[in-house]
Motif scaffolding. Structure first.
Motif, PDB file in Angstrom:
ATOM      1  N   TYR A   1      -5.523   9.002 -28.155  1.00 24.17           N
ATOM      2  CA  TYR A   1      -5.278   8.728 -27.762  1.00 24.17           C
ATOM      3  C   TYR A   1      -6.047   7.703 -26.106  1.00 24.17           C
ATOM      4  N   GLY A   2      -7.264   7.211 -26.526  1.00 24.20           N
ATOM      5  CA  GLY A   2      -7.826   6.553 -25.861  1.00 24.20           C
ATOM      6  C   GLY A   2      -7.526   5.197 -25.414  1.00 24.20           C
ATOM      7  N   GLN A   3      -6.580   4.545 -25.637  1.00 19.34           N
ATOM      8  CA  GLN A   3      -5.889   3.301 -25.277  1.00 19.34           C
ATOM      9  C   GLN A   3      -4.808   3.708 -24.566  1.00 19.34           C
ATOM     10  N   VAL A   4      -3.980   4.851 -24.376  1.00 21.20           N
ATOM     11  CA  VAL A   4      -3.018   5.239 -22.796  1.00 21.20           C
ATOM     12  C   VAL A   4      -4.181   5.827 -21.617  1.00 21.20           C
ATOM     13  N   VAL A   5      -4.970   6.416 -22.680  1.00 17.14           N
ATOM     14  CA  VAL A   5      -6.159   6.695 -21.073  1.00 17.14           C
ATOM     15  C   VAL A   5      -6.875   5.790 -20.713  1.00 17.14           C
ATOM     16  N   GLY A   6      -7.474   5.125 -21.408  1.00 13.76           N
ATOM     17  CA  GLY A   6      -8.150   3.948 -20.988  1.00 13.76           C
ATOM     18  C   GLY A   6      -7.031   2.832 -20.092  1.00 13.76           C
ATOM     19  N   ALA A   7      -5.896   2.857 -20.489  1.00 11.96           N
ATOM     20  CA  ALA A   7      -5.259   0.983 -19.670  1.00 11.96           C
ATOM     21  C   ALA A   7      -4.638   1.976 -18.595  1.00 11.96           C
ATOM     22  N   ALA A   8      -4.717   3.766 -18.339  1.00 10.53           N
ATOM     23  CA  ALA A   8      -3.531   4.962 -17.277  1.00 10.53           C
ATOM     24  C   ALA A   8      -5.541   4.686 -15.591  1.00 10.53           C
ATOM     25  N   PHE A   9      -6.365   5.035 -16.917  1.00  5.84           N
ATOM     26  CA  PHE A   9      -7.661   4.307 -16.307  1.00  5.84           C
ATOM     27  C   PHE A   9      -7.694   3.095 -15.368  1.00  5.84           C
ATOM     28  N   PHE A  10      -7.683   1.708 -15.526  1.00  8.62           N
ATOM     29  CA  PHE A  10      -7.680   0.959 -15.694  1.00  8.62           C
ATOM     30  C   PHE A  10      -7.294   0.707 -15.074  1.00  8.62           C
ATOM     31  N   GLY A  11      -5.500   1.093 -15.629  1.00  2.00           N
ATOM     32  CA  GLY A  11      -4.190   0.759 -13.960  1.00  2.00           C
ATOM     33  C   GLY A  11      -4.290   1.302 -12.539  1.00  2.00           C
ATOM     34  N   VAL A  12      -5.572   1.939 -12.663  1.00  2.00           N
ATOM     35  CA  VAL A  12      -5.303   3.054 -11.352  1.00  2.00           C
ATOM     36  C   VAL A  12      -6.804   1.945 -10.801  1.00  2.00           C
ATOM     37  N   VAL A  13      -8.077   2.126 -11.266  1.00  4.72           N
ATOM     38  CA  VAL A  13      -8.758   1.054 -10.741  1.00  4.72           C
ATOM     39  C   VAL A  13      -8.027  -0.645 -10.123  1.00  4.72           C
ATOM     40  N   ALA A  14      -7.281  -1.017 -11.088  1.00  2.00           N
ATOM     41  CA  ALA A  14      -6.727  -2.051 -10.340  1.00  2.00           C
ATOM     42  C   ALA A  14      -6.323  -2.124  -9.130  1.00  2.00           C
ATOM     43  N   LEU A  15      -5.293  -0.866  -9.359  1.00  4.52           N
ATOM     44  CA  LEU A  15      -4.199  -0.757  -8.032  1.00  4.52           C
ATOM     45  C   LEU A  15      -5.113  -0.719  -6.945  1.00  4.52           C
TER      46      LEU A  15
ATOM     47  N   THR B   1       0.987  -1.037   0.444  1.00  7.53           N
ATOM     48  CA  THR B   1      -0.203   0.110   0.248  1.00  7.53           C
ATOM     49  C   THR B   1       1.020   1.207   0.184  1.00  7.53           C
ATOM     50  N   LYS B   2       2.263   1.510   0.532  1.00  5.09           N
ATOM     51  CA  LYS B   2       3.230   2.587   0.644  1.00  5.09           C
ATOM     52  C   LYS B   2       3.084   2.866  -0.819  1.00  5.09           C
ATOM     53  N   VAL B   3       3.110   1.668  -1.656  1.00  9.25           N
ATOM     54  CA  VAL B   3       3.670   1.792  -3.167  1.00  9.25           C
ATOM     55  C   VAL B   3       2.158   2.348  -3.437  1.00  9.25           C
ATOM     56  N   MET B   4       0.666   1.755  -3.716  1.00  4.43           N
ATOM     57  CA  MET B   4      -0.065   1.953  -3.957  1.00  4.43           C
ATOM     58  C   MET B   4      -0.590   2.885  -4.173  1.00  4.43           C
TER      59      MET B   4
ATOM     60  N   ALA C   1       0.648   6.170  -5.818  1.00 12.23           N
ATOM     61  CA  ALA C   1       0.117   5.789  -7.058  1.00 12.23           C
ATOM     62  C   ALA C   1      -1.121   6.050  -7.871  1.00 12.23           C
ATOM     63  N   ILE C   2      -1.970   5.858  -7.172  1.00  7.68           N
ATOM     64  CA  ILE C   2      -3.568   5.911  -6.982  1.00  7.68           C
ATOM     65  C   ILE C   2      -3.641   7.392  -7.311  1.00  7.68           C
ATOM     66  N   LEU C   3      -3.245   8.382  -6.039  1.00  6.13           N
ATOM     67  CA  LEU C   3      -3.483   9.582  -6.106  1.00  6.13           C
ATOM     68  C   LEU C   3      -2.546  10.372  -6.797  1.00  6.13           C
ATOM     69  N   VAL C   4      -2.064  10.072  -7.546  1.00  9.58           N
ATOM     70  CA  VAL C   4      -0.836  10.421  -9.103  1.00  9.58           C
ATOM     71  C   VAL C   4      -1.585  10.565 -10.706  1.00  9.58           C
ATOM     72  N   LEU C   5      -1.933   9.011 -10.149  1.00 10.96           N
ATOM     73  CA  LEU C   5      -2.507   9.265 -11.722  1.00 10.96           C
ATOM     74  C   LEU C   5      -4.347   9.713 -11.211  1.00 10.96           C
TER      75      LEU C   5
ATOM     76  N   ALA D   1      -8.278  -1.413  -6.424  1.00 10.02           N
ATOM     77  CA  ALA D   1      -8.849  -3.030  -6.014  1.00 10.02           C
ATOM     78  C   ALA D   1      -7.848  -3.609  -5.349  1.00 10.02           C
ATOM     79  N   LEU D   2      -7.357  -3.777  -6.039  1.00  9.32           N
ATOM     80  CA  LEU D   2      -6.051  -4.721  -5.148  1.00  9.32           C
ATOM     81  C   LEU D   2      -5.361  -4.202  -3.695  1.00  9.32           C
ATOM     82  N   SER D   3      -5.823  -2.989  -3.245  1.00 16.36           N
ATOM     83  CA  SER D   3      -5.357  -2.129  -1.961  1.00 16.36           C
ATOM     84  C   SER D   3      -6.433  -2.654  -0.787  1.00 16.36           C
ATOM     85  N   SER D   4      -7.971  -2.301  -1.701  1.00 17.61           N
ATOM     86  CA  SER D   4      -9.518  -3.043  -0.958  1.00 17.61           C
ATOM     87  C   SER D   4      -9.344  -4.457  -0.542  1.00 17.61           C
TER      88      SER D   4
END
Length: 477
Positions: A297-311, A165-168, A171-175, A313-316
Motif C-alpha cells: 500500500y505504498g501509494q496510500v502511505v506516500g499520499a498520506a505522508f506527503f499530504g501531511v508535509v504539504a499541510l 491553521t485550526k484545520v491544518m 490534521a497534521i498531528l492525527v496523520l 509547509a503551507l502552515s509555515s
C-alpha cells in the motif's frame, strides 16, 4: 486603519505552532540529522530548543505585543533609533530569502503528493527527483504553492490564517501519529529508532563544534525564530494573554511534531534497508520515496505522508508571507489585497530564480538562512535586554501567572547576556566556516589556543562591544 487581532487563544497558538511546524521538522530535519550523526544532532538540537529557543520566543513575543507593529515598526517605535529601524529591515529580507526557497520545496511536496496516487516516482526515485527538482517544472509547482499561500494570507488574520491553521494543525498531528504508529510495526524499524534516539557520545564529542551551528540554525528554523514571524504574530495579541504559557505550549507542540516526524521517517528508512539515506535537499524525496515504493500500500502511505508535509509547509509559508504584508500595511498604509498581490509577484520571480539554480538553492536554504536566523535572534534578544530592559519584564508579566512573573527577571538576564553570547559563538563559528577561514591552533605569547578557545575569544570581544554599545539606563545591566 484598524489593526487585526486573533479571535481566540487557541487560534493564535495553532497559528504559531503552524508557523513552527513545517518543512523544518519534516524535510530539513532528516537532511540535517543525516549529515550530523542522527541522535547526536537531535541531542544538541533539543538542548538549543529548550535553553535558547523558548527564551528567544518570549523575547519576540514581548517586543511584538508591546509595539503592536511589524518588525521594522516595532524596533523603530520602541527604540526611537535609526539603527534599530534599519536593522528591522533585515527581517523583511529574511522573509524574502525564506519564502523564495520554501515555496520551491512546497512545490516539490505538492508534486509528490499528486504523484503518490499513481506511483510515478516509485520506479527510480533518485532519477525521478533529479529530473524534476530544478527547471521549468519546479517553477510551475512553486507558483502553484505560492498561489495557495497568497489566497490564505489575503483573507486576513482571523478569516484566513487562524481558520486555516485550526484545520491544518489537528490534521497534521492525527496523520503523523498514525504514520508513526504504523512505521514502528515494520520489521527492522528498531534500527531506525536507535539511529534517531541513541546518540553516539564519541561522535558528539569529536564533532560538537560542527554540529552546534547546524543544530542552532535548525532549532531557530523549526521555531520560526529570528525572522520576525513570532514578533508579527504576537503583535495581534491582547494584554490578557500569558506570553509564557503560550510560548511553552507552542514549544511543546512543535517538539512533539518534530519527534513524531523522526519516528515516521527513520524507522521506515531502516526497515527497508536504506539507512539514513543520502543527505542534502533531496533526502526526503529519494530515500523515503524509495521506501514507499517497496511497502505494501505504498501509494496510500506516500499520499498520506506527503499530504501531511504539504499541510505543514503551507502552515509555515503563510507566516513567512505575513511578515512583509504586515510591513507594507503598517508602514505604508497599503491595503492587504494590494500588499499580497505585489509580494506574490515578487516571490514568483525570486522563487523561480532559486528553482532554476541548484547552487543558489543550496546556498539560500542552508548557510544564508542559518546566518540570518541566528543573527536575527541575537538582535531580538539584545533589543529585549538592552533597549526594553525593565519594560520587557513588565510585558512578560502582563497576563501571566505567579510562576512566570517570578521567572521574568532571570529570563531578562538570560536573553540580555548569556544567550546572545552563546548565539554569537555559533554565529562566529558559522561565519568562519562559510567564509572558508581556517580556525586552527593559535600561539599567543607562547600559549597554544585550540579552535574552541580562538572562537570563544572572538565571541567575547564581539559580545562586550555589542553590550557596551547598547547600554541604556533601563538595560539589563
Amino acid at each position: 486603519m484598524t489593526r487585526e487581532s486573533w479571535q481566540t487563544r487557541i487560534g493564535f497558538i495553532l497559528a504559531a505552532v503552524g508557523s513552527a511546524v513545517g518543512l523544518g521538522n519534516l524535510w530539513r530535519f532528516p537532511w540535517m540529522a543525516s549529515e550530523n550523526g542522527g541522535a547526536a544532532f537531535l541531542v544538541v538540537y533539543l538542548g538549543v530548543v529548550l535553553l535558547v529557543g523558548v527564551p528567544g520566543l518570549l523575547a519576540e513575543f514581548t517586543i511584538g505585543r508591546r509595539a503592536r507593529r511589524n518588525p521594522v515598526g516595532a524596533l523603530r517605535d520602541l527604540s526611537d533609533s535609526r539603527f534599530w529601524s534599519a536593522f528591522g529591515h533585515v527581517f523583511v529580507v529574511t522573509a524574502v530569502a525564506l519564502l523564495s526557497f520554501y515555496s520551491v520545496v512546497g512545490g516539490w511536496i505538492l508534486r509528490y503528493f499528486a504523484e503518490s496516487f499513481t506511483g510515478a516516482y516509485f520506479a527510480d526515485p533518485g532519477a525521478h527527483f533529479a529530473a524534476i527538482d530544478y527547471g521549468a517544472a519546479a517553477v510551475g509547482f512553486h507558483l502553484l504553492f505560492l498561489a495557495a499561500t497568497a489566497v490564505i494570507v489575503l483573507r486576513g488574520v482571523r478569516r484566513g490564517i487562524e481558520r486555516a491553521t485550526k484545520v491544518m494543525m489537528p490534521a497534521i498531528l492525527v496523520l503523523l501519529g498514525g504514520l508513526a504508529a504504523w512505521g514502528l510495526t515494520l520489521d527492522g524499524a528498531a534500527a531506525g529508532v536507535a539511529f534517531y534516539l541513541t546518540p553516539d557520545v564519541g561522535y558528539l564529542r569529536a564533532n560538537f563544534l560542527d554540529i552546534l551551528p547546524a543544530a542552532a540554525g535548525q532549532a531557530l528554523f523549526t521555531l520560526s525564530l529570528g525572522a520576525g514571524t513570532m514578533l508579527t504574530y504576537a503583535s495581534y495579541l491582547g494584554e490578557d494573554r500569558s506570553l509564557a504559557a503560550d510560548g511553552a505550549a507552542i514549544a511543546v507542540l512543535n517538539t512533539l511534531v518534530g519527534v513524531l516526524a523522526g519516528v515516521v521517517v527513520f524507522p521506515i528508512l531502516f526497515a527497508l534497508g536504506a539507512g539514513a539515506g543520502p543527505a542534502g535537499p533531496g533526502a526526503l524525496f529519494v530515500s523515503l520515496a524509495g521506501a514507499f515504493a517497496a511497502l505494501p500500500y505504498g501509494q496510500v502511505v506516500g499520499a498520506a505522508f506527503f499530504g501531511v508535509v504539504a499541510l505543514a509547509a503551507l502552515s509555515s509559508s503563510i507566516s513567512m508571507l505575513e511578515i512583509p504584508v504586515a510591513f507594507l500595511v503598517d508602514e505604508y498604509g497599503v491595503s492587504r489585497r494590494r500588499a499580497v498581490a505585489g509580494l506574490a509577484g515578487l516571490f514568483a520571480v525570486t522563487g523561480s530564480v532559486v528553482a532554476l539554480d541548484p547552487d543558489l538553492f543550496g546556498f539560500v536554504a542552508g548557510p544564508l538562512v542559518d546566518l540570518l536566523l541566528t543573527g536575527g535572534l541575537v538582535g531580538f534578544m539584545l533589543f529585549a535586554g538592552w533597549v526594553l530592559g525593565v519594560d520587557a519584564v513588565a510585558e512578560l508579566r502582563a497576563g501571566a501567572g505567579a510562576l512566570a512573573r517570578s521567572l521574568a527577571t532571570p529570563w531578562l538576564y538570560a536573553v540580555g547576556v548569556a544567550l546572545p553570547a552563546f548565539l554569537m559563538f555559533t554565529l562566529v563559528s558559522a561565519l568562519a566556516a562559510a567564509a572558508g577561514v581556517p580556525v586552527g591552533p593559535l600561539s599567543v605569547f607562547g600559549l597554544e589556543l585550540d579552535r574552541t578557545r580562538v572562537l570563544l575569544v572572538v565571541t567575547a570581544l564581539v559580545a562586550v562591544a555589542s553590550f557596551l554599545g547598547l547600554r541604556r539606563p533601563q538595560s539589563v545591566l
